[in-house]
Motif scaffolding. Structure first.
Motif, PDB file in Angstrom:
ATOM      1  N   ALA A 456     -20.863  11.664  -9.478  1.00 38.66           N
ATOM      2  CA  ALA A 456     -21.614  12.772  -8.872  1.00 38.66           C
ATOM      3  C   ALA A 456     -22.026  13.779  -9.951  1.00 38.66           C
ATOM      4  N   ILE A 457     -21.102  14.052 -10.867  1.00 34.68           N
ATOM      5  CA  ILE A 457     -21.417  14.967 -11.976  1.00 34.68           C
ATOM      6  C   ILE A 457     -22.577  14.380 -12.793  1.00 34.68           C
ATOM      7  N   ASP A 458     -22.493  13.077 -13.065  1.00 33.04           N
ATOM      8  CA  ASP A 458     -23.545  12.426 -13.861  1.00 33.04           C
ATOM      9  C   ASP A 458     -24.899  12.553 -13.168  1.00 33.04           C
ATOM     10  N   ASN A 459     -24.883  12.359 -11.852  1.00 31.41           N
ATOM     11  CA  ASN A 459     -26.143  12.439 -11.104  1.00 31.41           C
ATOM     12  C   ASN A 459     -26.761  13.832 -11.204  1.00 31.41           C
ATOM     13  N   ALA A 460     -25.904  14.837 -11.107  1.00 36.54           N
ATOM     14  CA  ALA A 460     -26.421  16.208 -11.188  1.00 36.54           C
ATOM     15  C   ALA A 460     -26.840  16.557 -12.618  1.00 36.54           C
ATOM     16  N   SER A 461     -26.118  15.982 -13.580  1.00 35.90           N
ATOM     17  CA  SER A 461     -26.405  16.328 -14.987  1.00 35.90           C
ATOM     18  C   SER A 461     -27.825  15.942 -15.388  1.00 35.90           C
ATOM     19  N   VAL A 462     -28.360  14.919 -14.749  1.00 38.05           N
ATOM     20  CA  VAL A 462     -29.720  14.473 -15.059  1.00 38.05           C
ATOM     21  C   VAL A 462     -30.695  15.641 -14.896  1.00 38.05           C
ATOM     22  N   LEU A 463     -30.453  16.448 -13.852  1.00 35.00           N
ATOM     23  CA  LEU A 463     -31.368  17.564 -13.578  1.00 35.00           C
ATOM     24  C   LEU A 463     -31.300  18.650 -14.652  1.00 35.00           C
ATOM     25  N   LEU A 464     -30.165  18.676 -15.363  1.00 42.37           N
ATOM     26  CA  LEU A 464     -29.984  19.750 -16.346  1.00 42.37           C
ATOM     27  C   LEU A 464     -30.665  19.443 -17.678  1.00 42.37           C
ATOM     28  N   LYS A 465     -30.987  18.144 -17.841  1.00 45.60           N
ATOM     29  CA  LYS A 465     -31.499  17.718 -19.152  1.00 45.60           C
ATOM     30  C   LYS A 465     -32.704  18.522 -19.600  1.00 45.60           C
ATOM     31  N   GLU A 466     -33.657  18.711 -18.689  1.00 44.61           N
ATOM     32  CA  GLU A 466     -34.887  19.389 -19.120  1.00 44.61           C
ATOM     33  C   GLU A 466     -34.635  20.847 -19.508  1.00 44.61           C
ATOM     34  N   PHE A 467     -33.442  21.349 -19.183  1.00 49.93           N
ATOM     35  CA  PHE A 467     -33.104  22.715 -19.585  1.00 49.93           C
ATOM     36  C   PHE A 467     -32.142  22.709 -20.774  1.00 49.93           C
ATOM     37  N   ASN A 468     -32.086  21.538 -21.438  1.00 49.03           N
ATOM     38  CA  ASN A 468     -31.208  21.400 -22.614  1.00 49.03           C
ATOM     39  C   ASN A 468     -29.783  21.854 -22.336  1.00 49.03           C
ATOM     40  N   THR A 469     -29.332  21.509 -21.163  1.00 50.01           N
ATOM     41  CA  THR A 469     -28.007  21.968 -20.737  1.00 50.01           C
ATOM     42  C   THR A 469     -27.135  20.765 -20.389  1.00 50.01           C
ATOM     43  N   THR A 470     -25.869  20.830 -20.748  1.00 48.68           N
ATOM     44  CA  THR A 470     -24.935  19.760 -20.363  1.00 48.68           C
ATOM     45  C   THR A 470     -23.672  20.366 -19.760  1.00 48.68           C
ATOM     46  N   VAL A 471     -23.024  19.541 -18.923  1.00 52.79           N
ATOM     47  CA  VAL A 471     -21.738  19.961 -18.354  1.00 52.79           C
ATOM     48  C   VAL A 471     -20.689  19.559 -19.381  1.00 52.79           C
ATOM     49  N   VAL A 472     -20.034  20.532 -19.973  1.00 52.60           N
ATOM     50  CA  VAL A 472     -19.056  20.157 -21.011  1.00 52.60           C
ATOM     51  C   VAL A 472     -17.683  19.893 -20.410  1.00 52.60           C
ATOM     52  N   GLU A 473     -17.346  20.586 -19.357  1.00 52.36           N
ATOM     53  CA  GLU A 473     -16.068  20.343 -18.685  1.00 52.36           C
ATOM     54  C   GLU A 473     -16.217  20.638 -17.211  1.00 52.36           C
ATOM     55  N   TYR A 474     -15.398  19.999 -16.424  1.00 57.91           N
ATOM     56  CA  TYR A 474     -15.425  20.310 -14.994  1.00 57.91           C
ATOM     57  C   TYR A 474     -14.072  20.022 -14.368  1.00 57.91           C
TER      58      TYR A 474
END
Ligand code: AMP
Length: 599
Positions: A456-474
């Motif tokens: 689920a995190i991976d699926n949401a992370s896709v949306l963050l790519k265009e904002f040069n953002t990654t989830v580093v921890e959760y």
């Protein structure tokens, strides 16, 4: 009915002759645990001797435990899946069971995002019914007079699916409530429900809940016990009352059922009991209008003696809210069951939730146990089969993982539950339910594991790519302070260009993207049952997860072995996380779900 003292049971004096028989049955089963188990295995193996599944293990007609244990492997759902798929696709040869597969029971445990399918045979319904028939005789030992009133139970059916070959696939309780055993059950003064069958048998969750609540209000003085299967169901019912009391009071006042209820069978049966009752309507308004829900259960249903709900395992999180709603009424956890097999019952239902133990009835299936020691996990492989223990071999205080073989054809199947022996009734062990393996988050029937959360995190992370953002921890947390409860995911983000980070609506979309990736039981609970609220992402300050690690190390965790916990429940940790939250975001819409399933 007076009962002859010769029929009295070691469990206590039965309330009636029927109860005496049931209690005697429990005594017989628990005194003869080992021979009953031996016999059950022998019956299962002879009944299914010609099945393709058993044939491949070359038992050569043997039905004894030694041969069975030495030749048949211990399996998980993945091993079963090829057989299940063939049955689902129409292969009617005796694959797992010599008896025809009558339907699939859909477990709340999932595989590849879909409910697991458990094949069952018609005769299993009688076995389940038998276990149900033991519950009230035990309850009557502790609470006298339950034949003088009614039970307000919120019971629901869910949508069914069909396999490509036309077999029905549905949850075990849906199957049970739709069965003749339930629908045409003989009158039993100890088991009278306020909910007419028609209100239970409506698949629309709102209409079913509304009409069951209305009937509960109409019979309020006769109600002696309130319940649902799981605690989450009863909490949801009270929330429903909070949201709908005005309309309910209007119906009671006028004697006319709200036009939101369109199901004709509900309308027909409720119209027979709904008559204008302004006094009751006034009472409902007075109790509900000031928004004080403390003790609401005993205020509205003053004769309630106990709450009949399961509050063990994942449901323990609802104990405080149920205590608040009911002024600490006893909560009885009467039985322990699954789609695969019904296991057993609680012989001392009035004990505190923390002391609840279930006694597995040895007639329900053949039960084996893998010793469970988290420090020394047993590796299970086909080449080195572990020594599994029998019901009669278990030791007080030890933990075990449950493995079952059933009349429907499951052989040495790992259920995934961890149990601890807390005592014995006769020779039968009594188990505390410790936990289900690999479950990280659970609000209602949903069970989300670590891999699913990561996906689920991976699926949401896709949306963050265009904002040069990654989830580093959760990490995550099942928040049941809101009703319905909801998943909270704490995110620490790395924004390469903070000035152009993800906007608010994008983070809300991330919540939805996570929900879309979660399993079908989660999505069904969100969409059809409304038993889980919108997922929430709480973004925390940079460095928060490092602080979390420092905290864990200060409490003795090894710095080399430290791993971020993917779910948190410890209050100081949650307080730390919450104090570092910079923004919170909720899923803006319900995820996709349909009753159609992938086969
Ligand atoms: P399902 O197959 O969806 O019916 O789920 C069955 C699972 O629910 C069991 O294997 C347990 O993990 C859990 N469960 C059932 N009864 C109880 C209980 N009385 N206490 C705690 N967990 C339970």
């Amino acid at each position: 009915m007076a009962v002859d003292s010769t029929t009295s049971s070691p469990l206590g004096p039965p309330a009636c002759e029927k109860d005496a028989k049931a209690l005697q049955f429990i005594e017989d089963m628990t005194k003869n645990c080992d021979p009953v188990q031996e016999n059950v295995l022998s019956e299962i193996l002879s009944q299914n001797a010609a099945t393709e599944y058993l044939q491949q293990w070359n038992l050569d007609g043997a039905t004894d435990r030694k041969t069975f244990k030495s030749k048949v492997p211990v399996i998980s759902y993945d091993d079963l899946l090829p057989y299940v798929n063939r049955i689902a696709n129409g292969d009617r040869s005796p694959i797992l069971s010599s008896h025809p597969i009558s339907e699939f029971l859909t477990s709340s445990g999932t595989s590849a995002g879909e409910r697991k399918l458990m094949p069952t045979i018609a005769a299993e319904m009688d076995r389940r019914q038998k276990l149900y028939s033991l519950l009230m005789p035990v309850m009557n030992l502790y609470v006298p007079g339950l034949d003088k009133g009614k039970g307000l139970y919120f019971l629901f059916i869910k949508a069914e699916a069909k396999t490509p070959s036309g077999l029905v696939a549905r949850p075990v309780l849906t199957s049970y409530y739709k069965s003749q055993q339930f629908k045409t059950r003989p009158f039993d003064p100890y088991n009278v429900y306020t909910s007419p069958n028609e209100t239970i048998l409506c698949v629309d969750a709102f209409q079913s809940m509304y009409s069951q609540m209305l009937c509960g209000l109409l019979f309020r003085e006769e109600v002696l016990r309130c319940g649902a299967v799981f605690a989450s169901g009863l909490v949801r019912a009270i929330k429903f009352l909070q949201l709908n009391w005005q309309q309910l009071a209007m119906d009671v006042e006028s004697g006319n059922l709200s036009n939101k209820i369109t199901d004709s069978s509900i309308r027909e049966c409720v119209s027979k009991i709904l008559k204008p009752n302004p006094e009751l309507a006034q009472f409902i308004r007075e109790e509900c209008c000031d928004g004080n829900w403390e003790g609401i259960i005993t205020r509205i249903w003053p004769n309630t003696k106990y709450l009949d709900v399961i509050v063990t395992g994942a449901m323990a999180q609802y104990i405080p809210i149920l205590d608040y709603y009911s002024g600490n009424l006893p909560k009885t956890c009467t039985m322990y069951a699954s789609s695969e097999c019904y296991f057993g019952l609680n012989l001392t239902p009035m004990v505190k939730p923390s002391e609840v133990c279930y006694t597995i009835m040895p007639n329900m299936g053949y039960f084996e146990f893998i010793p469970h020691d988290p420090e020394n996990p047993v590796t299970i492989s086909r080449d080195s089969p572990p020594q599994l223990l029998d019901l009669a071999d278990l030791e007080l205080g030890k933990e075990y993982e449950l493995v079952i073989s059933t009349y429907s054809g499951l052989c040495r199947y790992r259920v995934g539950d961890i149990l601890q022996v807390k005592g014995f009734h006769n020779s039968a062990p009594q188990f505390k339910f410790i936990r289900r393996k690999n479950v990280l988050l659970s609000i209602d029937a949903d069970k989300t594991d670590e891999t699913e959360l990561q996906a689920a995190i991976d699926n949401a992370s896709v949306l963050l790519k265009e904002f040069n953002t990654t989830v580093v921890e959760y990490t995550s947390y099942g928040d049941t302070k809101t009703i319905p409860g909801h998943y909270v995911i704490y995110w620490e983000l790395l924004m390469k260009d903070p000035a152009n980070g993800p906007p608010e609506n994008m983070l809300a979309q991330c919540c939805l993207a996570m929900e879309e990736a979660l399993n079908s039981v989660y999505r069904q609970s969100r969409v059809a049952d409304n038993s889980i609220g919108p997922l929430e992402i709480r973004v925390v300050k940079n460095g928060t997860f490092e602080e979390l690690m420092d905290y864990a190390i200060s409490r003795g965790a090894s710095i080399n072995q430290y791993k971020v916990p993917r779910c948190v429940t410890f209050t100081p940790i949650m307080e730390l996380l919450d104090s570092r939250v910079v923004s919170a975001h909720f899923s803006p819409a319900a995820p996709h779900w349909t009753s159609e399933r992938r086969f």
